[in-house]
Design a protein around this motif. Structure first.
Motif, short mmCIF file in Angstrom:
data_model
loop_
_atom_site.label_atom_id
_atom_site.label_comp_id
_atom_site.label_asym_id
_atom_site.label_seq_id
_atom_site.Cartn_x
_atom_site.Cartn_y
_atom_site.Cartn_z
N ALA A 99 0.87 -1.19 -0.10
CA ALA A 99 -0.11 -0.06 -0.01
C ALA A 99 0.79 1.37 -0.01
CB ALA A 99 -0.91 -0.08 1.29
N PRO A 100 0.34 2.20 -0.58
CA PRO A 100 1.14 3.57 -0.43
C PRO A 100 1.56 3.88 0.92
CG PRO A 100 -0.91 3.85 -1.62
CD PRO A 100 -0.78 2.50 -0.93
N GLY A 101 2.97 4.24 0.90
CA GLY A 101 3.76 4.57 2.22
C GLY A 101 3.95 3.50 3.11
N LYS A 102 3.50 2.21 2.60
CA LYS A 102 3.87 0.97 3.65
C LYS A 102 4.69 0.24 2.88
CE LYS A 102 -0.43 1.30 5.91
NZ LYS A 102 -1.68 0.46 6.32
N GLN A 103 5.51 -0.79 3.66
CA GLN A 103 6.18 -1.88 3.13
C GLN A 103 5.37 -3.01 2.59
OE1 GLN A 103 8.75 -3.20 6.56
NE2 GLN A 103 10.54 -1.68 5.87
N ARG A 104 6.27 -3.63 1.63
CA ARG A 104 5.36 -4.86 0.86
C ARG A 104 5.24 -5.82 2.29
NH1 ARG A 104 7.64 -7.15 -4.66
NH2 ARG A 104 7.48 -4.71 -4.81
N GLU A 105 4.01 -6.61 2.12
CA GLU A 105 3.66 -7.56 2.89
C GLU A 105 3.09 -8.86 2.35
OE1 GLU A 105 0.74 -5.87 5.77
OE2 GLU A 105 -0.83 -5.92 4.19
N LEU A 106 3.24 -9.95 3.23
CA LEU A 106 2.72 -11.22 2.53
C LEU A 106 1.33 -11.38 2.80
CD1 LEU A 106 3.93 -14.65 3.29
CD2 LEU A 106 1.60 -14.24 4.10
N VAL A 107 0.55 -11.46 1.74
CA VAL A 107 -0.68 -12.00 1.87
C VAL A 107 -1.06 -13.50 1.94
CG1 VAL A 107 -2.90 -11.67 0.30
CG2 VAL A 107 -1.21 -9.84 0.24
N ALA A 108 -0.68 -14.19 1.09
CA ALA A 108 -0.75 -15.64 1.00
C ALA A 108 0.30 -16.44 0.16
CB ALA A 108 -2.12 -16.11 0.44
N THR A 109 0.65 -17.55 0.63
CA THR A 109 1.75 -18.42 -0.15
C THR A 109 0.96 -19.68 -0.04
OG1 THR A 109 2.96 -19.11 1.77
CG2 THR A 109 3.64 -16.99 0.50
N LEU A 110 1.42 -20.44 -1.07
CA LEU A 110 1.25 -22.11 -1.33
C LEU A 110 2.38 -22.84 -1.73
CD1 LEU A 110 -1.06 -24.34 -1.69
CD2 LEU A 110 -1.32 -23.25 -4.02
N THR A 111 2.86 -23.72 -1.08
CA THR A 111 3.93 -24.43 -1.51
C THR A 111 3.55 -25.66 -2.18
OG1 THR A 111 3.73 -26.21 0.40
CG2 THR A 111 4.97 -24.08 0.89
N SER A 112 4.73 -26.24 -3.07
CA SER A 112 4.46 -27.39 -3.94
C SER A 112 3.71 -28.58 -3.28
CB SER A 112 5.60 -27.66 -4.63
OG SER A 112 6.64 -28.01 -3.62
N GLY A 113 3.95 -28.72 -2.03
CA GLY A 113 3.37 -29.58 -1.19
C GLY A 113 2.01 -29.21 -0.78
N GLY A 114 1.34 -28.23 -0.97
CA GLY A 114 0.18 -27.80 -0.69
C GLY A 114 -0.10 -27.00 0.58
N SER A 115 1.02 -26.76 1.22
CA SER A 115 0.69 -26.04 2.57
C SER A 115 0.28 -24.46 1.96
CB SER A 115 2.10 -26.04 3.23
OG SER A 115 2.25 -27.41 3.55
N THR A 116 -0.36 -24.03 2.95
CA THR A 116 -0.75 -22.55 2.76
C THR A 116 -0.11 -21.86 3.98
OG1 THR A 116 -3.01 -22.93 3.66
CG2 THR A 116 -2.68 -22.91 1.21
N ASN A 117 -0.05 -20.40 3.66
CA ASN A 117 -0.13 -19.56 4.96
C ASN A 117 -0.40 -18.06 4.32
OD1 ASN A 117 1.31 -18.49 7.16
ND2 ASN A 117 2.89 -17.53 5.86
N TYR A 118 -1.24 -17.68 5.45
CA TYR A 118 -1.87 -16.40 5.30
C TYR A 118 -1.86 -15.37 6.21
CZ TYR A 118 -5.36 -19.11 2.13
OH TYR A 118 -5.92 -19.90 1.24
N ALA A 119 -1.73 -14.07 5.72
CA ALA A 119 -1.64 -12.91 6.84
C ALA A 119 -2.94 -12.94 7.39
CB ALA A 119 -1.67 -11.68 6.07
#
Length: 121
Positions: A40-60
């Motif tokens: 977002a403007p004026g903010k650092q880049r942040e993680l939203v969501a990731t998905l590994t090849s093994g199917g694991s997910t991570n969400y903010a």
């Protein structure tokens, strides 16, 4: 040359939905994970969501229960379904891939060019 091409951003009203797509192309030996970050403007880049090849997910924490990450491995494409959007979700969304281009190469991060998501009435 690896390319990550995003699509699906735009303007949506609060409470609305958008679906982002990111397709990876080029010389790719193996993809370890793909995901989405935002800035977002004026903010650092942040993680939203990731998905590994093994199917694991991570969400903010801020998107849990509202956003869903998924993939089509055959198409080397990752999706981000965003529901119940809020004005604070407004940002440039970047696709990320952790991948290896050749069998003996070092894995590294690649980034898309970003797609704007604006949540406003």
């Amino acid at each position: 040359q690896v390319q990550l091409v995003e699509s699906g951003g735009g303007l949506v009203q609060p409470g609305g939905s958008l679906r982002l797509s990111c397709a990876a192309s080029g010389r790719i030996f193996s993809i370890y994970s793909m995901g989405w970050y935002r800035q977002a403007p004026g903010k650092q880049r942040e993680l939203v969501a990731t998905l590994t090849s093994g199917g694991s997910t991570n969400y903010a924490d801020s998107v849990k229960g509202r956003f869903t990450i998924s993939r089509d491995s055959a198409k080397k494409t990752v999706y981000l379904q965003m529901n119940s959007l809020k004005p604070e979700d407004t940002a440039v969304y970047y696709c990320n891939a952790d991948l290896q281009v050749r069998v003996l190469s070092t894995r590294r991060d690649y980034w898309g060019q970003g797609t704007q998501v604006t949540v406003s009435s």
